[in-house]
Scaffold this active site. Structure first.
Site, short mmCIF file in Angstrom:
data_model
loop_
_atom_site.label_atom_id
_atom_site.label_comp_id
_atom_site.label_asym_id
_atom_site.label_seq_id
_atom_site.Cartn_x
_atom_site.Cartn_y
_atom_site.Cartn_z
N ASP A 66 0.82 -1.21 0.00
CA ASP A 66 0.00 0.00 0.00
C ASP A 66 0.85 1.27 0.00
OD1 ASP A 66 -2.28 -1.47 -0.06
OD2 ASP A 66 -2.91 -1.07 2.00
N ASN A 134 -4.84 8.77 2.06
CA ASN A 134 -5.24 8.12 3.31
C ASN A 134 -5.54 9.10 4.43
OD1 ASN A 134 -5.35 5.44 2.63
ND2 ASN A 134 -3.43 4.85 3.62
N ASP A 135 -4.53 9.87 4.83
CA ASP A 135 -4.70 10.64 6.06
C ASP A 135 -3.72 11.80 6.19
OD1 ASP A 135 -2.35 9.16 6.79
OD2 ASP A 135 -3.61 7.60 7.62
N ARG A 145 7.22 18.57 28.20
CA ARG A 145 6.83 18.85 29.58
C ARG A 145 5.44 18.32 29.89
NH1 ARG A 145 8.14 24.76 31.65
NH2 ARG A 145 7.50 23.66 33.54
N ARG A 163 -6.01 16.96 24.97
CA ARG A 163 -4.60 16.55 25.01
C ARG A 163 -4.48 15.12 24.51
NH1 ARG A 163 -1.90 20.51 27.34
NH2 ARG A 163 -3.03 21.91 28.75
N ASP A 165 -1.54 12.29 22.03
CA ASP A 165 -0.27 12.11 21.33
C ASP A 165 -0.33 12.61 19.90
OD1 ASP A 165 0.95 11.04 23.53
OD2 ASP A 165 0.91 8.96 22.83
N TYR A 178 -3.80 4.18 9.66
CA TYR A 178 -3.42 4.63 11.00
C TYR A 178 -4.65 4.87 11.88
CZ TYR A 178 -0.31 7.09 14.33
OH TYR A 178 0.43 7.47 15.42
N SER A 181 -5.75 1.74 13.57
CA SER A 181 -4.83 1.36 14.65
C SER A 181 -5.04 2.21 15.89
CB SER A 181 -3.38 1.50 14.17
OG SER A 181 -3.12 0.65 13.08
#
Length: 283
Positions: A66, A134-135, A145, A163, A165, A178, A181
């Site tokens: 892919d 895709n994205d 921090r 908040r 990642d 993604y 996942s």
């Protein structure tokens, strides 16, 4: 007809198929050209830079997984892309190596069907648009921090600020990449929607949301410092500064994937995700 061939040069099987394809095309006096890296890997003198392939070619052939097909789609600009899967999973590359020759016959004769897939367009102020099949992904990057807050607006109205990642904005095509996942839903590929999926959010109430693809999404990162990777189909394009706004919307340009008429989307899901592995169909 002239074909552009893009090969995953890290896979021996892809290189082997490329050499076989060259012989097949030469026998039929069909013109072709590789990108520079692919040509070097198989020892061919017929190559052009990727950015020039669309101008001189009528269709693209992707030999890989892919990721290779996504690379080809960036340069195809709505010209048909035939994906031969020599990768591991292959949601987008619909043809196996054994099916390649029949698929090639259909492609060069013009007797093929295609899937027309929407793309995302991401822009920063005063910069050229970037596209993704895709994205679009924005990650936390170097903010160490505390987790940065991702501020999301739909048509200039605040959707939320949380908040995490990172954040994934995916097309229906990209919903099995993604976004899946990260806990996002699987969306049928012809659905006119996008999905906004948080990556490891700090609050359990933050969940993926499916929106109409006529919406304009604006994302910024609320943080005192740091740099935040902006990725298009997994390829890093920019490092965002705190407060810098990324505008994401449906691209006016589509990708046309050559369709495998022997396979339905349900079959692809069953086989790729092993949905009939524990309880075989019909038993």
């Amino acid at each position: 007809m002239k074909l552009a061939i893009i090969v995953n040069i890290t896979r021996d099987k892809a290189l082997e198929l490329a050499c076989e394809l060259v012989a097949w095309l030469d026998e039929r006096s069909i013109d072709y050209v590789f990108d520079r890296q692919s040509a070097k890997a198989i020892g061919s003198g017929k190559w052009e830079e990727k950015a020039d392939l669309n101008q001189h070619c009528d269709a693209f052939v992707s030999l890989g997984g892919d990721g290779t097909l996504l690379l080809a789609s960036h340069y195809s600009r709505s010209k048909p892309v035939l994906g031969i899967n020599v990768g591991d999973l292959g949601f987008l590359t619909e043809f196996s190596p054994d099916e390649m020759w029949t698929a090639m016959e259909h492609l060069v004769s013009g007797n093929y069907s295609k899937h027309t897939r929407s793309q995302l367009e991401a822009t920063l102020e005063s910069e050229e648009p970037m596209t993704a099949l895709n994205d679009v992904i924005i990650e936390k990057g170097t903010a160490t921090r505390r987790l940065p807050a991702f501020v999301i607006r739909l048509d200039d109205e605040i959707l939320g600020s949380y908040r995490a990642d990172g954040i994934v904005i995916a097309t229906s095509t990209g919903s099995t990449a993604y976004s899946l996942s990260a806990g996002g839903p699987i969306i049928a590929p012809k659905s006119n929607v996008f999905v906004i999926t948080p990556i490891c959010p700090h609050m359990l109430t933050v969940r993926p949301i499916v929106i109409s693809d006529d919406k304009t999404i604006k994302v910024s990162v609320d943080s005192q410092s740091g740099e935040f990777p902006l990725k298009m189909d997994g390829i890093q394009k920019k490092l965002l500064a705190p407060g810098e706004v990324v505008t994401v919307k449906k691209s006016p340009h589509h990708v046309n994937l050559v369709a495998n008429q022997k396979r339905s989307y349900c079959e692809i899901l069953r086989k790729k995700l092993l949905w009939s592995h524990e309880h075989p169909t019909g038993q």
